[in-house]
Each structure stands twice: as C-alpha cells, then as structure tokens.
Design a protein around this motif. Sequence first.
Motif, mmCIF file in Angstrom:
data_model
loop_
_atom_site.group_PDB
_atom_site.id
_atom_site.type_symbol
_atom_site.label_atom_id
_atom_site.label_comp_id
_atom_site.label_asym_id
_atom_site.label_seq_id
_atom_site.Cartn_x
_atom_site.Cartn_y
_atom_site.Cartn_z
ATOM 1 N N UNK A 4 13.433 -0.394 -0.242
ATOM 2 C CA UNK A 4 12.482 -0.252 -0.889
ATOM 3 C C UNK A 4 12.450 -0.439 -2.555
ATOM 4 N N UNK A 5 13.488 -0.423 -3.187
ATOM 5 C CA UNK A 5 13.780 -0.797 -4.537
ATOM 6 C C UNK A 5 13.916 -2.342 -4.774
ATOM 7 N N UNK A 6 14.305 -2.878 -3.838
ATOM 8 C CA UNK A 6 14.963 -4.419 -4.059
ATOM 9 C C UNK A 6 14.046 -5.419 -3.303
ATOM 10 N N UNK A 7 13.476 -4.920 -2.175
ATOM 11 C CA UNK A 7 13.058 -5.946 -1.356
ATOM 12 C C UNK A 7 11.404 -5.715 -1.212
ATOM 13 N N UNK A 8 11.009 -4.789 -0.813
ATOM 14 C CA UNK A 8 9.618 -4.335 -0.975
ATOM 15 C C UNK A 8 8.995 -2.969 -0.721
ATOM 16 N N UNK A 9 7.796 -2.743 -0.605
ATOM 17 C CA UNK A 9 7.374 -1.421 -0.286
ATOM 18 C C UNK A 9 5.861 -1.390 0.217
ATOM 19 N N UNK A 10 5.411 -0.466 0.897
ATOM 20 C CA UNK A 10 4.151 -0.179 1.237
ATOM 21 C C UNK A 10 3.296 0.513 0.354
ATOM 22 N N UNK A 11 2.127 -0.059 -0.066
ATOM 23 C CA UNK A 11 1.388 0.719 -1.085
ATOM 24 C C UNK A 11 0.053 0.802 -0.575
ATOM 25 N N UNK A 12 -0.699 2.112 -0.870
ATOM 26 C CA UNK A 12 -1.869 2.228 -0.495
ATOM 27 C C UNK A 12 -2.693 2.405 -1.914
ATOM 28 N N UNK A 13 -3.772 1.471 -1.815
ATOM 29 C CA UNK A 13 -4.201 1.160 -3.122
ATOM 30 C C UNK A 13 -5.742 1.993 -3.085
ATOM 31 N N UNK A 14 -6.002 2.687 -4.281
ATOM 32 C CA UNK A 14 -7.260 3.426 -4.384
ATOM 33 C C UNK A 14 -7.915 3.011 -5.683
ATOM 34 N N UNK A 15 -9.394 3.095 -5.411
ATOM 35 C CA UNK A 15 -10.162 2.657 -6.782
ATOM 36 C C UNK A 15 -10.910 1.440 -6.658
ATOM 37 N N UNK A 16 -11.994 1.137 -7.371
ATOM 38 C CA UNK A 16 -12.686 0.016 -7.032
ATOM 39 C C UNK A 16 -12.568 -1.436 -7.685
ATOM 40 N N UNK A 17 -11.275 -1.383 -8.748
ATOM 41 C CA UNK A 17 -10.992 -2.140 -9.558
ATOM 42 C C UNK A 17 -10.545 -3.806 -8.866
#
Length: 164
Positions: free
Chosen positions: A27-40
Amino acid sequence: MFRGFFVKTISFVGYTVQYGCIAHCAFEYVGEFVSCSGPSMEPTITNHDVVFSERISRHLYRIQKGDIIIAKSPSNPKMNICKRVIGLEGDKVCTSGPSDIFKTHTYVPRGHVWLEGDNLRNSTDSRSYGPIPYALIRGRVCLKLWPPQSFGVLAESPNDGRIL
C-alpha cells in the motif's frame, strides 16, 4: 499442552506480522484503493466512487499534465484531495476563473504542481491555495473500480482548454 498452545500463538503472531509488513509495503509503495467524496471531480469521478491510485509514478517523477492524482490537502494534512494536474514546474497557468473578464497568470515554481478539479464551479483547488509541493502527492489515479458500470480507465478532462 501449554507449550503447544504457546508455539501456535507465537507462530500465528509471526505470520500476522509478516503479512502485515507485506501489506504495508504494497500500500505504501505500489498502490492503494481510495474512496473519493465530494463534487470537485465530477463528471469524471463522482461521490463514493472507488479508484486505484498507483504510487510508482510519484516515486519516479512521472506525473504528467492531465493525470488525476491523490494528494495531501495543503490546508488540512489529515485529508486527501483528488484533483487533475494542470501545470508542472515552470509552466504558466491561468489562475482566474472561466468567467473572469481579466485573466491572470502565474508560473508554477520548482518542485510544485498546479491542481484543479474537473468541476471548476465547485472545486477548491490551486486557484484557492496555490501550487502544491510535489512531496504532497500520494499517487496517480489509474483505474476506476466502483461502480461496476464505470469500471475502467478514467476519461480525459472535460475542460480540455484548461490544460495548458
């Protein structure tokens, strides 16, 4: 009997620590899953979309104009932001809004990037807080995972004229 239980417990703890270290490095060096919030970032990324953010590009300094990135917020370090890279160091960017009569420009300083949301009317971005240091970038979004009907590579910016 107690010795067998003790050995099994120590073995379980050892495996847990090993797998925890592997997961942390991934997760620190390869990648991660992210839940995005907000309308931007609408319509590209909507509220509660889940994306995969890879971190290798950040380490290799391969972030380019048009990439969507996850970064630490310059105004609240406990929060992450999801924005599109509009300018890299040395670029000249338009800092005024699309409806402003007088256009103002600024240069992105060395070691910084200029970020904007795709939803220009409802985004707090570099137009508010200025260019952000490259060190605040956490990763580059490369894939939308959720919702399933939107799975795949992300679309180009709907604001084509804004990427200089």
